[in-house]
Design a protein around this motif. Structure first.
Motif, PDB file in Angstrom:
ATOM      1  N   LYS A   8      10.742   2.819 -11.420  1.00  0.00           N
ATOM      2  CA  LYS A   8       9.977   1.599 -11.619  1.00  0.00           C
ATOM      3  C   LYS A   8      10.124   0.668 -10.411  1.00  0.00           C
ATOM      4  O   LYS A   8       9.139   0.134  -9.906  1.00  0.00           O
ATOM      5  CB  LYS A   8      10.430   0.879 -12.887  1.00  0.00           C
ATOM      6  N   SER A   9      11.341   0.477  -9.926  1.00  0.00           N
ATOM      7  CA  SER A   9      11.539  -0.414  -8.782  1.00  0.00           C
ATOM      8  C   SER A   9      10.912   0.167  -7.518  1.00  0.00           C
ATOM      9  O   SER A   9      10.354  -0.571  -6.704  1.00  0.00           O
ATOM     10  CB  SER A   9      13.015  -0.718  -8.567  1.00  0.00           C
ATOM     11  N   LEU A  10      10.957   1.495  -7.333  1.00  0.00           N
ATOM     12  CA  LEU A  10      10.288   2.116  -6.192  1.00  0.00           C
ATOM     13  C   LEU A  10       8.781   1.933  -6.268  1.00  0.00           C
ATOM     14  O   LEU A  10       8.126   1.669  -5.256  1.00  0.00           O
ATOM     15  CB  LEU A  10      10.640   3.597  -6.103  1.00  0.00           C
ATOM     16  N   CYS A  11       8.225   2.079  -7.459  1.00  0.00           N
ATOM     17  CA  CYS A  11       6.776   1.910  -7.628  1.00  0.00           C
ATOM     18  C   CYS A  11       6.356   0.472  -7.339  1.00  0.00           C
ATOM     19  O   CYS A  11       5.359   0.235  -6.652  1.00  0.00           O
ATOM     20  CB  CYS A  11       6.350   2.300  -9.041  1.00  0.00           C
ATOM     21  N   VAL A  12       7.117  -0.486  -7.852  1.00  0.00           N
ATOM     22  CA  VAL A  12       6.789  -1.892  -7.608  1.00  0.00           C
ATOM     23  C   VAL A  12       6.897  -2.203  -6.118  1.00  0.00           C
ATOM     24  O   VAL A  12       6.020  -2.855  -5.538  1.00  0.00           O
ATOM     25  CB  VAL A  12       7.699  -2.818  -8.448  1.00  0.00           C
ATOM     26  N   SER A  13       7.951  -1.737  -5.478  1.00  0.00           N
ATOM     27  CA  SER A  13       8.127  -1.966  -4.039  1.00  0.00           C
ATOM     28  C   SER A  13       6.994  -1.336  -3.250  1.00  0.00           C
ATOM     29  O   SER A  13       6.444  -1.938  -2.318  1.00  0.00           O
ATOM     30  CB  SER A  13       9.455  -1.388  -3.557  1.00  0.00           C
ATOM     31  N   THR A  14       6.623  -0.130  -3.621  1.00  0.00           N
ATOM     32  CA  THR A  14       5.551   0.577  -2.933  1.00  0.00           C
ATOM     33  C   THR A  14       4.223  -0.146  -3.096  1.00  0.00           C
ATOM     34  O   THR A  14       3.468  -0.304  -2.126  1.00  0.00           O
ATOM     35  CB  THR A  14       5.426   2.016  -3.467  1.00  0.00           C
ATOM     36  N   LEU A  15       3.931  -0.610  -4.289  1.00  0.00           N
ATOM     37  CA  LEU A  15       2.683  -1.336  -4.515  1.00  0.00           C
ATOM     38  C   LEU A  15       2.631  -2.626  -3.705  1.00  0.00           C
ATOM     39  O   LEU A  15       1.582  -2.983  -3.173  1.00  0.00           O
ATOM     40  CB  LEU A  15       2.506  -1.631  -6.002  1.00  0.00           C
ATOM     41  N   LEU A 116      -7.772   3.904  11.392  1.00  0.00           N
ATOM     42  CA  LEU A 116      -6.358   3.551  11.522  1.00  0.00           C
ATOM     43  C   LEU A 116      -5.812   2.913  10.255  1.00  0.00           C
ATOM     44  O   LEU A 116      -4.680   3.161   9.856  1.00  0.00           O
ATOM     45  CB  LEU A 116      -6.155   2.606  12.704  1.00  0.00           C
ATOM     46  N   THR A 117      -6.627   2.084   9.607  1.00  0.00           N
ATOM     47  CA  THR A 117      -6.192   1.451   8.364  1.00  0.00           C
ATOM     48  C   THR A 117      -5.987   2.488   7.269  1.00  0.00           C
ATOM     49  O   THR A 117      -4.980   2.465   6.551  1.00  0.00           O
ATOM     50  CB  THR A 117      -7.218   0.393   7.921  1.00  0.00           C
ATOM     51  N   VAL A 118      -6.918   3.438   7.140  1.00  0.00           N
ATOM     52  CA  VAL A 118      -6.785   4.507   6.138  1.00  0.00           C
ATOM     53  C   VAL A 118      -5.551   5.350   6.439  1.00  0.00           C
ATOM     54  O   VAL A 118      -4.787   5.700   5.531  1.00  0.00           O
ATOM     55  CB  VAL A 118      -8.068   5.380   6.098  1.00  0.00           C
ATOM     56  N   LEU A 119      -5.325   5.661   7.708  1.00  0.00           N
ATOM     57  CA  LEU A 119      -4.153   6.439   8.099  1.00  0.00           C
ATOM     58  C   LEU A 119      -2.856   5.701   7.749  1.00  0.00           C
ATOM     59  O   LEU A 119      -1.923   6.295   7.210  1.00  0.00           O
ATOM     60  CB  LEU A 119      -4.200   6.749   9.595  1.00  0.00           C
ATOM     61  N   LEU A 120      -2.816   4.410   8.015  1.00  0.00           N
ATOM     62  CA  LEU A 120      -1.636   3.610   7.719  1.00  0.00           C
ATOM     63  C   LEU A 120      -1.359   3.560   6.218  1.00  0.00           C
ATOM     64  O   LEU A 120      -0.228   3.763   5.774  1.00  0.00           O
ATOM     65  CB  LEU A 120      -1.827   2.187   8.260  1.00  0.00           C
ATOM     66  N   ILE A 121      -2.390   3.348   5.423  1.00  0.00           N
ATOM     67  CA  ILE A 121      -2.213   3.296   3.967  1.00  0.00           C
ATOM     68  C   ILE A 121      -1.833   4.672   3.425  1.00  0.00           C
ATOM     69  O   ILE A 121      -0.960   4.789   2.563  1.00  0.00           O
ATOM     70  CB  ILE A 121      -3.481   2.742   3.292  1.00  0.00           C
ATOM     71  N   SER A 122      -2.444   5.729   3.937  1.00  0.00           N
ATOM     72  CA  SER A 122      -2.107   7.085   3.498  1.00  0.00           C
ATOM     73  C   SER A 122      -0.654   7.424   3.807  1.00  0.00           C
ATOM     74  O   SER A 122       0.040   8.032   2.987  1.00  0.00           O
ATOM     75  CB  SER A 122      -3.017   8.108   4.175  1.00  0.00           C
ATOM     76  N   ALA A 123      -0.207   7.020   4.985  1.00  0.00           N
ATOM     77  CA  ALA A 123       1.194   7.263   5.343  1.00  0.00           C
ATOM     78  C   ALA A 123       2.126   6.509   4.395  1.00  0.00           C
ATOM     79  O   ALA A 123       3.148   7.048   3.961  1.00  0.00           O
ATOM     80  CB  ALA A 123       1.449   6.840   6.780  1.00  0.00           C
ATOM     81  N   GLY A 124       1.759   5.289   4.042  1.00  0.00           N
ATOM     82  CA  GLY A 124       2.557   4.514   3.096  1.00  0.00           C
ATOM     83  C   GLY A 124       2.621   5.167   1.732  1.00  0.00           C
ATOM     84  O   GLY A 124       3.686   5.228   1.101  1.00  0.00           O
ATOM     85  N   VAL A 125       1.497   5.684   1.267  1.00  0.00           N
ATOM     86  CA  VAL A 125       1.460   6.376  -0.029  1.00  0.00           C
ATOM     87  C   VAL A 125       2.307   7.644   0.024  1.00  0.00           C
ATOM     88  O   VAL A 125       3.056   7.941  -0.914  1.00  0.00           O
ATOM     89  CB  VAL A 125       0.003   6.702  -0.430  1.00  0.00           C
TER      90      VAL A 125
END
Length: 143
Positions: A8-15, A116-125
């Motif tokens: 739960k804390s990982l999901c919240v942090s990730t979001l 670049l924005t899509v790549l950055l968000i994909s890397a984060g996911v």
């Protein structure tokens, strides 16, 4: 129960991180000669295509981020098609900006770089997914 809290804390942090990344995005900054930049003032033809110093043709509309940079390095945002650039000064009354042309070092336009924005968000996911998977594997192997 601790595995659920960890996930739960990982999901919240990730979001939270993804929300911040999504709001900022990646921008490409293009620089212009004063004469070319002046095509973005008080113009009825919107959108307008202008040519950067590097020869790139940039389409500017009312939502595009337009700036001038002073000789001191400060960046002043302008509203496209709502400023006046004369021989001696820049007037942007909606932003309370009045600069002498001799104070302006550069004329800039920022455009969102979708790849670049899509790549950055994909890397984060991907990183978030990896962290969640790691937490699940580690907690189940410790039991």
């Amino acid at each position: 129960m601790s595995i659920l809290r960890t996930i739960k804390s990982l999901c919240v942090s990730t979001l939270c991180v993804l929300a911040v990344l999504g709001m900022t995005g990646c921008f490409n900054t293009y620089n212009f000669e004063p004469d070319e930049f002046s095509k973005l003032q008080n113009n009825e033809k919107v959108p307008r295509t202008v040519k950067s110093k590097d020869g790139d043709e940039i389409v500017v509309d009312r939502g595009t981020n337009v700036y001038v940079r002073s000789t001191g390095g400060r960046r002043y945002q302008l509203t496209p098609f709502n400023f006046k650039l004369t021989r001696s000064q820049l007037v942007a009354s909606d932003r309370d900006t009045l600069l002498m042309k001799s104070e302006i070092a550069d004329y800039e336009v920022d455009l969102l770089s979708t790849p670049l924005t899509v790549l950055l968000i994909s890397a984060g996911v991907a990183v978030a997914g990896g962290l969640i998977a790691f937490a699940v594997v580690e907690s189940s192997s410790s039991n």
